[in-house]
Design an enzyme around this catalytic site. Structure first.
Site, PDB file in Angstrom:
ATOM      1  N   GLY A  89      44.051  47.583  33.859  1.00  0.00           N
ATOM      2  CA  GLY A  89      42.854  47.075  33.182  1.00  0.00           C
ATOM      3  C   GLY A  89      41.894  46.414  34.155  1.00  0.00           C
ATOM      4  N   ARG A 155      45.103  54.130  33.577  1.00  0.00           N
ATOM      5  CA  ARG A 155      46.515  53.921  33.257  1.00  0.00           C
ATOM      6  C   ARG A 155      47.159  55.301  33.248  1.00  0.00           C
ATOM      7  NH1 ARG A 155      46.912  48.612  31.728  1.00  0.00           N
ATOM      8  NH2 ARG A 155      45.151  47.701  30.604  1.00  0.00           N
ATOM      9  N   ASP A 181      51.423  44.406  37.028  1.00  0.00           N
ATOM     10  CA  ASP A 181      52.868  44.659  37.160  1.00  0.00           C
ATOM     11  C   ASP A 181      53.174  46.161  37.200  1.00  0.00           C
ATOM     12  OD1 ASP A 181      51.994  44.763  34.492  1.00  0.00           O
ATOM     13  OD2 ASP A 181      53.993  44.358  33.704  1.00  0.00           O
ATOM     14  N   THR A 209      45.515  40.517  37.386  1.00  0.00           N
ATOM     15  CA  THR A 209      45.796  40.423  35.950  1.00  0.00           C
ATOM     16  C   THR A 209      44.955  39.313  35.340  1.00  0.00           C
ATOM     17  OG1 THR A 209      47.362  39.360  34.427  1.00  0.00           O
ATOM     18  CG2 THR A 209      47.921  39.252  36.723  1.00  0.00           C
ATOM     19  N   ASP A 211      45.477  38.353  32.468  1.00  0.00           N
ATOM     20  CA  ASP A 211      46.426  37.632  31.603  1.00  0.00           C
ATOM     21  C   ASP A 211      47.157  36.523  32.372  1.00  0.00           C
ATOM     22  OD1 ASP A 211      45.640  39.460  29.764  1.00  0.00           O
ATOM     23  OD2 ASP A 211      47.581  40.442  29.521  1.00  0.00           O
ATOM     24  N   ASP A 213      49.752  36.851  34.071  1.00  0.00           N
ATOM     25  CA  ASP A 213      51.168  36.972  33.715  1.00  0.00           C
ATOM     26  C   ASP A 213      52.062  37.409  34.867  1.00  0.00           C
ATOM     27  OD1 ASP A 213      50.180  39.533  33.832  1.00  0.00           O
ATOM     28  OD2 ASP A 213      50.892  40.159  31.855  1.00  0.00           O
ATOM     29  N   MET A 254      42.320  38.091  24.946  1.00  0.00           N
ATOM     30  CA  MET A 254      43.333  38.938  25.586  1.00  0.00           C
ATOM     31  C   MET A 254      44.532  38.102  26.022  1.00  0.00           C
ATOM     32  SD  MET A 254      41.521  41.965  27.667  1.00  0.00           S
ATOM     33  CE  MET A 254      40.823  43.356  26.778  1.00  0.00           C
ATOM     34  N   ARG A 256      48.532  39.826  26.410  1.00  0.00           N
ATOM     35  CA  ARG A 256      49.552  40.614  25.694  1.00  0.00           C
ATOM     36  C   ARG A 256      50.830  39.830  25.464  1.00  0.00           C
ATOM     37  NH1 ARG A 256      49.146  45.414  29.480  1.00  0.00           N
ATOM     38  NH2 ARG A 256      47.845  46.904  28.374  1.00  0.00           N
ATOM     39  N   TYR A 363      36.834  43.189  25.707  1.00  0.00           N
ATOM     40  CA  TYR A 363      36.465  43.571  27.075  1.00  0.00           C
ATOM     41  C   TYR A 363      35.358  42.710  27.664  1.00  0.00           C
ATOM     42  CZ  TYR A 363      39.244  47.517  25.653  1.00  0.00           C
ATOM     43  OH  TYR A 363      40.278  48.290  25.185  1.00  0.00           O
ATOM     44  N   ALA A 364      34.644  41.966  26.791  1.00  0.00           N
ATOM     45  CA  ALA A 364      33.516  41.170  27.303  1.00  0.00           C
ATOM     46  C   ALA A 364      33.974  40.065  28.255  1.00  0.00           C
ATOM     47  CB  ALA A 364      32.748  40.565  26.132  1.00  0.00           C
ATOM     48  N   ILE A 365      35.247  39.700  28.213  1.00  0.00           N
ATOM     49  CA  ILE A 365      35.669  38.618  29.124  1.00  0.00           C
ATOM     50  C   ILE A 365      36.203  39.143  30.459  1.00  0.00           C
ATOM     51  CG2 ILE A 365      36.176  37.066  27.178  1.00  0.00           C
ATOM     52  CD1 ILE A 365      39.186  37.349  28.001  1.00  0.00           C
ATOM     53  N   ARG A 366      36.510  40.435  30.510  1.00  0.00           N
ATOM     54  CA  ARG A 366      37.111  40.924  31.757  1.00  0.00           C
ATOM     55  C   ARG A 366      36.214  41.881  32.543  1.00  0.00           C
ATOM     56  NH1 ARG A 366      41.813  45.389  30.043  1.00  0.00           N
ATOM     57  NH2 ARG A 366      40.337  47.103  29.978  1.00  0.00           N
TER      58      ARG A 366
END
Ligand SMILES: Nc1ncnc2c1ncn2[C@@H]1O[C@H](COP(=O)(O)OP(=O)(O)OP(=O)(O)O)[C@@H](O)[C@H]1O
Ligand SMILES: O=P(O)(O)OC[C@H]1O[C@](O)(CO)[C@@H](O)[C@@H]1O
Ligand SMILES: [Mg+2]
Length: 442
Positions: A89, A155, A181, A209, A211, A213, A254, A256, A363-366
């Protein structure tokens, strides 16, 4: 943590025999509070109790190799070709990392060729080989002003043997993989084919990432930009909910498996009354459930704002069979919409008919360009990655750990997930700021 020192040693292709362009600058450097010498190591743990518990001599404590330029390098710079690929992403700062790598390799190491693979690992397959682009200073001049990645991303599984064929065909010595990851798992498949074939190709990971994470990294690049963007949406639903009778604002963000964006965005503007994350399960019904708490809040304050991470409360959603995306990541149900429905139903039943404002900025934040802080972080990671690759480190990821740039083995970064610890101080801050209970229901 059962980590031993040996688990933290990174792989090298061989001895460094070539002079580094940084040799002169490094000649007199020693470890200081602001610099870690290339022969020194950075401790993994930072509390007295954990260090004491380990009960081993100081030089046996789990520690990480310092990142940064070396006095000698493994690859002959003039004869070196490198490749760069961005996978998974989008994340703010991808272009800054690409630009930093190209600038460092061009201006200091003067490498022979820098190739960019288009659209993730797909760009390394036979079918897309002709789409490879050569990168130079001109190509990356102002790309940091834009979000996304000039190389594109994707992906989906690709054959590692075919990808290594491409590296060989182009004469690539070092491949830089900027990804999460999944990308690092893919990179490890590449190194295993490279090893099987006895090739001299280094693979260096730069963890990406939004996230946040990935483990063994303070905070991933782009994360700060992403949660700063998210705060704008929380502020909007706050204003909307204040203006309406029984106003309810819900923002789904976002994340996950990890609720870092939700926690940080909520803490940042402190408008959220409830933060729901995957790490802290919750029930909706009953006296301590979310619905009753929301109702109480609306009765007392006339409005309420909830921030929910997309992976939160998935067990509450009835899903017909789990589906996955092209990379095998589980597709999530829409917890935001579910909460909207349930809260509307409940408040209507208790005679507080709500006005609900639901935002899913998604998607507006990334997709935005990195902020100044993330840009600095990205360029420093890029430099560290270049030095690691030129020094022949492989199956190695460059990270910032406790504010020092270090090398870690790739296997460690895919070993487990970084998550918000319900017993940790971040979640405690969220509870303090929102006033929400530590748990909802049984
Ligand atoms: N176990 C695996 N083995 C080989 N390749 C993998 C593996 N998992 C993922 N990949 C590949 O890595 C690439 C990126 O993976 P994925 O889509 O999961 O994103 P990611 O790197 O985890 O980033 P994000 O954080 O955005 O999810 C894809 O091309 C995918 O096929
Ligand atoms: O829709 P896409 O691009 O597959 O990605 C969505 C996912 O990617 C992430 O942004 C991680 O990169 C997650 O937060 C989100 O669930
Ligand atoms: Mg992933």
């Amino acid at each position: 943590m059962t980590l031993e020192l040996d688990d933290l040693r990174v792989r090298s292709l061989g001895d460094c025999r070539y002079d580094s362009p940084f040799a002169e600058m490094l000649a007199t450097k020693r470890t200081s509070p602001h610099y870690v010498h290339e022969d020194d190591r950075v401790l993994v743990d930072d509390t007295v109790s954990v260090l004491l518990e380990r009960g081993v001599p100081i030089d046996q404590l789990p520690s990480l190799e310092a990142a940064g330029p070396r006095r000698k390098v493994y690859f002959d710079p003039d004869a070196t070709s490198v490749g760069i690929v961005t996978c998974g992403g989008l994340c703010p700062g991808l272009n800054d990392v690409i630009r930093g790598i190209v600038q460092e390799l061009t201006e200091h190491y003067h490498v022979a060729h820098i190739y960019g693979f288009r659209n993730g690992y797909a760009g390394l397959t036979r079918k897309h080989r002709e789409r490879v682009v050569e990168l130079d200073l001109h190509a990356v001049r102002d790309i940091n002003n834009d979000g996304g990645t000039i190389l594109g991303s994707s992906r989906g599984d690709q054959d590692p043997g075919e990808m290594v064929d491409t590296l060989v065909e182009l004469g690539i010595d070092v491949l830089f993989v900027i990804g999460g990851d999944g990308s690092m798992r893919g990179a490890m498949k590449l190194t295993s084919v490279i090893d099987e074939r006895g090739l001299d190709i280094a693979v260096i990971g730069i963890p990406k990432t939004i996230d946040n994470d990935l483990p063994y990294t303070d905070q991933s690049f782009g994360f700060q930009t992403a949660f700063a963007q998210a705060t704008e949406f929380i502020a909007s639903v706050f204003v909307e909910s204040q203006a309406a009778e029984n106003g309810v604002g819900i923002v789904k963000l976002m994340g996950r498996h990890s609720g870092f964006i939700a926690c940080y965005a909520a803490l940042s503007n402190n408008d959220a009354d409830f933060v729901l994350i995957p790490e802290v399960p919750f029930v909706l019904d009953g006296p301590d459930g979310v619905l009753r708490r929301v109702e109480d809040h609306v009765r007392r304050h006339g409005q309420v704002v909830l921030v929910v991470a997309e992976g939160a409360g998935q067990e509450l959603l009835e899903q017909e069979g789990q589906t996955t995306d092209a990379s095998g990541n589980t597709k999530l149900g829409d917890i935001g919409l579910y909460l909207k429905e349930k809260i509307t139903e409940h408040l209507t039943e208790v005679d507080l008919p709500p006005t609900v404002r639901y935002l899913d900025p998604s998607y507006a934040i990334r997709s935005v360009a990195a902020n100044a802080y993330d840009s600095v972080y990205c360029v420093r990671l890029a430099h560290a990655a270049v030095h690691a690759g030129m020094a022949g480190r492989t199956e190695t990821v460059v990270v910032r750990w406790r504010r020092r740039f270090v090398h870690i083995p790739m296997a460690l970064i895919t070993g487990h997930r970084n998550q918000v610890d319900p017993d940790g101080d971040l979640w405690m801050s969220v509870i303090e700021a929102t006033g929400q209970p530590a748990t909802f229901g049984a």
